[in-house]
Design an enzyme around this catalytic site. Sequence first.
Site, PDB file in Angstrom:
ATOM      1  N   HIS A  16      -4.086   7.022   2.101  1.00 18.50           N
ATOM      2  CA  HIS A  16      -4.365   5.822   1.617  1.00 18.50           C
ATOM      3  C   HIS A  16      -5.358   5.316   2.639  1.00 18.50           C
ATOM      4  CE1 HIS A  16      -3.651   1.337   0.258  1.00 18.50           C
ATOM      5  NE2 HIS A  16      -4.088   1.387   1.933  1.00 18.50           N
ATOM      6  N   CYS A  44       1.119  -1.178   0.145  1.00 20.20           N
ATOM      7  CA  CYS A  44       0.295  -0.181   0.064  1.00 20.20           C
ATOM      8  C   CYS A  44       1.067   1.489   0.352  1.00 20.20           C
ATOM      9  CB  CYS A  44      -1.197   0.403   1.117  1.00 20.20           C
ATOM     10  SG  CYS A  44      -1.786  -1.084   1.549  1.00 20.20           S
ATOM     11  N   ASN A  62      -9.968   0.089  -0.512  1.00 16.43           N
ATOM     12  CA  ASN A  62      -8.669   0.115  -0.458  1.00 16.43           C
ATOM     13  C   ASN A  62      -7.751  -0.892  -2.184  1.00 16.43           C
ATOM     14  OD1 ASN A  62      -5.875  -0.248  -0.534  1.00 16.43           O
ATOM     15  ND2 ASN A  62      -5.989  -2.033   1.720  1.00 16.43           N
TER      16      ASN A  62
HETATM   17  C1  LIG Z   1     -10.104  -5.623   8.442  1.00 17.84           C
HETATM   18  C2  LIG Z   1     -10.192  -4.821   9.625  1.00 17.84           C
HETATM   19  C3  LIG Z   1     -11.316  -3.863   9.420  1.00 17.84           C
HETATM   20  C4  LIG Z   1     -11.547  -5.720  10.514  1.00 17.84           C
HETATM   21  O1  LIG Z   1     -12.322  -5.175  11.400  1.00 17.84           O
HETATM   22  P1  LIG Z   1     -11.622  -5.505  13.237  1.00 17.84           P
HETATM   23  O2  LIG Z   1     -12.488  -3.846  14.647  1.00 17.84           O
HETATM   24  O3  LIG Z   1     -10.476  -5.085  13.380  1.00 17.84           O
HETATM   25  O4  LIG Z   1     -12.914  -6.839  13.823  1.00 17.84           O
HETATM   26  P2  LIG Z   1     -11.697  -7.534  13.588  1.00 17.84           P
HETATM   27  O5  LIG Z   1     -11.099  -8.507  13.102  1.00 17.84           O
HETATM   28  O6  LIG Z   1     -10.946  -7.507  15.165  1.00 17.84           O
HETATM   29  O7  LIG Z   1     -12.824  -8.867  14.434  1.00 17.84           O
HETATM   30  C5  LIG Z   1     -13.926  -8.682  15.079  1.00 17.84           C
HETATM   31  C6  LIG Z   1     -14.900  -8.934  14.883  1.00 17.84           C
HETATM   32  O8  LIG Z   1     -15.899  -9.594  13.723  1.00 17.84           O
HETATM   33  C7  LIG Z   1     -15.704 -10.689  12.695  1.00 17.84           C
HETATM   34  N1  LIG Z   1     -15.882  -9.953  11.246  1.00 17.84           N
HETATM   35  C8  LIG Z   1     -14.225 -10.164  10.753  1.00 17.84           C
HETATM   36  N2  LIG Z   1     -15.266  -9.331   9.740  1.00 17.84           N
HETATM   37  C9  LIG Z   1     -16.458  -9.317   9.756  1.00 17.84           C
HETATM   38  C10 LIG Z   1     -16.821  -9.364   8.054  1.00 17.84           C
HETATM   39  N3  LIG Z   1     -17.099  -9.082   7.141  1.00 17.84           N
HETATM   40  N4  LIG Z   1     -18.460  -9.091   8.730  1.00 17.84           N
HETATM   41  C11 LIG Z   1     -18.854  -9.191  10.128  1.00 17.84           C
HETATM   42  N5  LIG Z   1     -18.246  -9.491  10.666  1.00 17.84           N
HETATM   43  C12 LIG Z   1     -16.923  -9.312  11.109  1.00 17.84           C
HETATM   44  C13 LIG Z   1     -14.487 -11.340  13.221  1.00 17.84           C
HETATM   45  O9  LIG Z   1     -14.856 -12.549  13.332  1.00 17.84           O
HETATM   46  C14 LIG Z   1     -14.915 -11.143  15.205  1.00 17.84           C
HETATM   47  O10 LIG Z   1     -15.981 -11.661  16.273  1.00 17.84           O
HETATM   48  P3  LIG Z   1     -15.694 -12.031  17.479  1.00 17.84           P
HETATM   49  O11 LIG Z   1     -14.849 -11.107  18.034  1.00 17.84           O
HETATM   50  O12 LIG Z   1     -16.580 -12.983  17.051  1.00 17.84           O
HETATM   51  O13 LIG Z   1     -14.682 -12.928  16.555  1.00 17.84           O
HETATM   52  C15 LIG Z   1     -10.089  -3.479  10.434  1.00 17.84           C
HETATM   53  O14 LIG Z   1      -8.936  -5.203  11.079  1.00 17.84           O
HETATM   54  C16 LIG Z   1      -8.566  -3.454   9.979  1.00 17.84           C
HETATM   55  O15 LIG Z   1      -8.877  -2.546   8.849  1.00 17.84           O
HETATM   56  N6  LIG Z   1      -7.152  -3.628   9.633  1.00 17.84           N
HETATM   57  C17 LIG Z   1      -6.521  -2.915   9.228  1.00 17.84           C
HETATM   58  C18 LIG Z   1      -6.623  -3.031   7.119  1.00 17.84           C
HETATM   59  C19 LIG Z   1      -5.281  -2.436   6.976  1.00 17.84           C
HETATM   60  O16 LIG Z   1      -5.132  -0.899   6.896  1.00 17.84           O
HETATM   61  N7  LIG Z   1      -4.892  -2.633   5.701  1.00 17.84           N
HETATM   62  C20 LIG Z   1      -3.133  -1.980   5.939  1.00 17.84           C
HETATM   63  C21 LIG Z   1      -3.173  -2.058   4.347  1.00 17.84           C
HETATM   64  S1  LIG Z   1      -2.977  -3.304   3.113  1.00 17.84           S
END
Ligand SMILES: CC(C)(COP(=O)(O)OP(=O)(O)OC[C@H]1O[C@@H](n2cnc3c(N)ncnc32)[C@H](O)[C@@H]1OP(=O)(O)O)[C@@H](O)C(=O)NCCC(=O)NCCS
Length: 333
Positions: free
Chosen positions: A256, A116, A286
């Site tokens: 980003h 990214c 993204n």
């Molecule tokens: C991927 C992302 C959106 C997930 O959001 P988050 O708030 O961190 O969520 P988590 O992974 O902690 O998961 C929280 C809960 O939501 C659930 N969940 C994950 N994706 C889900 C979806 N699409 N729909 C519903 N629930 C979802 C998980 O299973 C978890 O459930 P649990 O608590 O029962 O285990 C977030 O972590 C993110 O944006 N990460 C950074 C991405 C990034 O910047 N990448 C670098 C550049 S590429």
Amino acid sequence: MKKNRAVITGVHGWVPEYILTNKELETMVDTNDEWIVTRTGIKERRILKGENQGTSVIGINAVKGLLKKTNTNPEDIDLIICATVTPDMPFPATANIIAEGVGAKNSYSFDISAACSGFLYALTMGSQFIETGMHKKVIIVGADKMSSIIDYQDRATCIIFGDGGGAVLLEPTEEEVGIMDSLLHADGSGAPYLHMKAGGSRKPATIETVNAREHFAYQEGSTVFKFAVTNMAEVSAQIMERNNLQAKDVAWLVPHQANKRIIDATANRMGIGPEKVMLNIEHYGNTTAGTLPLCLWDYESQLKKGDNIILAAFGGGFTWGAIYLKWGFDPKQ
Ligand SMILES: CC(C)(COP(=O)(O)OP(=O)(O)OC[C@H]1O[C@@H](n2cnc3c(N)ncnc32)[C@H](O)[C@@H]1OP(=O)(O)O)[C@@H](O)C(=O)NCCC(=O)NCCS
């Protein structure tokens, strides 16, 4: 002697037509529109469909548009750098395919892999070729066809990514505009949290790797999130400080577009309001190396010569960084 700076003299983007909405994702994985919008800010993303359609299609369309709007003869291009993690194939470079596709016959070309942050890395490198006087016209492409490496059974990852990209033309100037400063970082200890397990020289493709779904992007979202929030905000504040920029001096933040919450944290750390933050995550998600040029393209008509702009990104590697530039031209009539 006055320093030759590299200035962006044109920007153009391209996204495929097909729109993958949160509603459609609801039919593919266990998710819902409300969760995706609150946790990421994304409503839809573009998908490049069809046989034999690689990242070069995005790059070629963006560069063709760029050449047209800047009235540039493709044979005058010295160098094309393409930032991507989804090359058409391991080799030749996607930049080579783009150069061929746009008729840049006198150009050499290569790819940069910095996920990214790829566009920041490529823009920094391209500007050096101009500053040294080695080249007069350099094109920087940031493009990714993320749908080719996304597991549409992994709900935490597939909701974020989309396809698209853009390109900028860099030329020399003696005016006080252009790329002013660049601050880039990498930390390879971040690799386990965001990478593709197979398909490279360490683990070539086998039936087993395919069955284990190891040819898709693997992301530990919450760990990446923590690193991204801290580092993107910090590097943006640092580049302001070392260039004596106050929040009032900054016209735009070009962040980003991975997660709206990371973008908000960065703007807060810089002390700037939402009206100065370029945002198109809602429509494209993204697009990895594509997000920054796509943002510049979307907001081009609002940019004025001399605007202080901070570009910032965080991604796989880990890689992260920020660029401070002064916009080089007023909106074209
Ligand atoms: C991927 C992302 C959106 C997930 O959001 P988050 O708030 O961190 O969520 P988590 O992974 O902690 O998961 C929280 C809960 O939501 C659930 N969940 C994950 N994706 C889900 C979806 N699409 N729909 C519903 N629930 C979802 C998980 O299973 C978890 O459930 P649990 O608590 O029962 O285990 C977030 O972590 C993110 O944006 N990460 C950074 C991405 C990034 O910047 N990448 C670098 C550049 S590429």
